[in-house]
Design a protein around this motif. Structure first.
Motif, mmCIF file in Angstrom:
data_model
loop_
_atom_site.group_PDB
_atom_site.id
_atom_site.type_symbol
_atom_site.label_atom_id
_atom_site.label_comp_id
_atom_site.label_asym_id
_atom_site.label_seq_id
_atom_site.Cartn_x
_atom_site.Cartn_y
_atom_site.Cartn_z
ATOM 1 N N MET A 43 0.862 -1.180 0.000
ATOM 2 C CA MET A 43 0.000 0.000 0.000
ATOM 3 C C MET A 43 0.897 1.228 0.000
ATOM 4 S SD MET A 43 -2.679 -1.253 2.945
ATOM 5 C CE MET A 43 -2.867 -3.036 3.185
ATOM 6 N N ASP A 44 0.854 1.976 -1.087
ATOM 7 C CA ASP A 44 1.682 3.164 -1.227
ATOM 8 C C ASP A 44 3.153 2.827 -1.008
ATOM 9 O OD1 ASP A 44 2.061 5.854 -1.808
ATOM 10 O OD2 ASP A 44 1.917 6.465 0.289
ATOM 11 N N GLY A 45 3.573 1.668 -1.493
ATOM 12 C CA GLY A 45 4.975 1.254 -1.381
ATOM 13 C C GLY A 45 5.334 0.587 -0.077
ATOM 14 N N HIS A 46 4.440 0.623 0.900
ATOM 15 C CA HIS A 46 4.695 0.000 2.203
ATOM 16 C C HIS A 46 4.211 -1.442 2.182
ATOM 17 C CE1 HIS A 46 4.982 -0.712 6.462
ATOM 18 N NE2 HIS A 46 3.678 -0.880 6.576
ATOM 19 N N ILE A 47 5.044 -2.358 2.695
ATOM 20 C CA ILE A 47 4.712 -3.782 2.761
ATOM 21 C C ILE A 47 4.486 -4.138 4.225
ATOM 22 C CG2 ILE A 47 5.526 -6.136 2.293
ATOM 23 C CD1 ILE A 47 7.296 -4.919 0.071
ATOM 24 N N PRO A 48 3.221 -4.276 4.653
ATOM 25 C CA PRO A 48 2.951 -4.519 6.085
ATOM 26 C C PRO A 48 3.451 -5.868 6.581
ATOM 27 C CG PRO A 48 0.985 -3.730 4.928
ATOM 28 C CD PRO A 48 1.989 -4.091 3.890
ATOM 29 N N LEU A 49 3.479 -6.871 5.712
ATOM 30 C CA LEU A 49 3.900 -8.223 6.077
ATOM 31 C C LEU A 49 4.222 -8.978 4.794
ATOM 32 C CD1 LEU A 49 1.241 -10.209 5.363
ATOM 33 C CD2 LEU A 49 0.345 -9.032 7.378
ATOM 34 N N VAL A 50 4.850 -10.117 4.941
ATOM 35 C CA VAL A 50 5.216 -10.957 3.798
ATOM 36 C C VAL A 50 4.646 -12.349 4.013
ATOM 37 C CG1 VAL A 50 7.116 -11.974 2.472
ATOM 38 C CG2 VAL A 50 7.339 -9.643 3.381
ATOM 39 N N ILE A 51 4.053 -12.903 2.971
ATOM 40 C CA ILE A 51 3.534 -14.265 3.027
ATOM 41 C C ILE A 51 4.454 -15.166 2.211
ATOM 42 C CG2 ILE A 51 1.576 -15.772 2.494
ATOM 43 C CD1 ILE A 51 -0.227 -13.295 2.772
ATOM 44 N N ARG A 52 5.101 -16.086 2.909
ATOM 45 C CA ARG A 52 5.970 -17.055 2.230
ATOM 46 C C ARG A 52 5.092 -18.194 1.697
ATOM 47 N NH1 ARG A 52 11.442 -16.388 3.563
ATOM 48 N NH2 ARG A 52 11.892 -15.107 5.414
#
Length: 325
Positions: A210-219
């Motif tokens: 969102m707007d370049g921000h990655i709140p979390l990553v799903i492997r």
């Protein structure tokens, strides 16, 4: 998710009308994608329904609020299998009745390329400038942002390379040997990224952004033989700072800005040989959370993304819904 592009509008709330069933094939009217009605698909649908009913509960509670943000979607309304649908209702937001009352307009078109849509001139517009997610365009923007290339020239590349469709969600990639004399129209040719991990798996890093921000990553992990499949064997949620360096986060943010992607999902691979990242796919109408994820984890991930979505909108968290008298 398109194998072909048909452009049929999906603004009715009756989402089950989006499908046609004939001769054991499910056809998605919007995209033309054809899915064989097999046990695996039926099992995925059945495992998705408990989460769907939970989100329906959130949607009903959101309707009782008056302080949540209102979003207008054009040209299509998101269906329950899209990530924004569950995030929207977990955030206490609502789908606006018309664009004039909306806090933001979300350009939502599950097609590989789309035309600009008409929106109120003073509206805040999400994904206005994300007009193409063709694989060749994604690869070109990636090279500009990261300084190294994913694409190869199939007529000169000596060795294995990936051949896949330009279209969104085709999941038809295959590894072939180069060079070749006659590249196929509508196909792209890319490096084979060694994203193997222990256990005979390959790992994709799904990055909601969102707007370049990655709140979390799903492997997302699957067996090597199913490298290009959309079904996963293992799902794990990770903190962004545990996956990417500060420089990598800045590069991914620059990439999303260059794509015009305000909201969406990136599929990122880390090359085992040199540690480099490669963005191999962009989803502006991403699905999720992944079907293979445990129900409790789906709820946790959705709520975290909902909090990030409210921050992205610049909107305070809504007060708890009042009980109907």
């Amino acid at each position: 998710m398109a194998a072909t592009e048909k452009g049929q509008s999906m603004h009715s709330a009756l989402w089950w009308r989006d499908f046609e069933f004939q001769d054991g094939i499910v056809t998605v009217k919007k995209t033309g994608a054809r899915l064989p009605l097999k046990l695996g698909l039926i099992g995925e649908v059945l495992s998705w329904f408990p989460f769907y009913f939970i989100v329906e509960g959130w949607r009903i509670k959101s309707a009782l609020r008056t302080d949540g943000p209102k979003i207008w979607f054009a040209p299509d309304r998101p269906r329950p299998w899209y990530l924004i649908w569950s995030v929207l209702h977990a955030a206490g937001a609502r789908i606006a009745a018309h664009p004039g009352e909306a806090d933001a307009v979300f350009v939502f078109d599950d097609s590989t390329t789309c035309r600009p849509c008409n929106v109120p001139p003073d509206a805040r517009v999400i994904n206005r400038d994300c007009q193409s997610i063709e694989k060749s365009h994604v690869a070109a923007v990636f090279e500009q942002s990261f300084g190294y290339s994913l694409s190869v020239d199939p007529m000169t590349w000596a060795g294995p390379m990936v051949e896949k469709s330009e279209l969104n969600g085709a999941h038809d990639g295959r590894v072939i040997e180069g060079p070749i004399t006659a590249p196929k129209a509508g196909r792209v040719y890319q490096r084979v990224i060694d994203n193997t991990v222990p256990g005979g798996m390959v790992e994709d890093l799904r990055c909601p952004t969102m707007d370049g921000h990655i709140p979390l990553v799903i492997r997302k992990r699957r067996k090597i033989g199913n490298r290009f499949s959309n079904s996963n064997d293992e799902i794990e949620c990770a903190e962004t700072d545990d996956v990417f360096s500060a420089q990598e986060k800045a590069q991914l943010a620059a990439f999303t800005r260059a794509m015009g992607l305000d909201w969406g999902g990136l599929d990122v691979l880390r090359n085992r040989d040199d540690g480099r990242l490669y963005v191999v796919d962009v989803n502006k109408t991403d699905m999720g959370p992944p079907v293979a994820m445990q129900l409790d984890d789906k709820i946790k991930v959705t709520r975290r993304l909902a909090a990030a979505f409210l921050e992205f909108l610049g909107h305070p968290k809504p007060e708890p819904a009042k009980q109907a008298s």
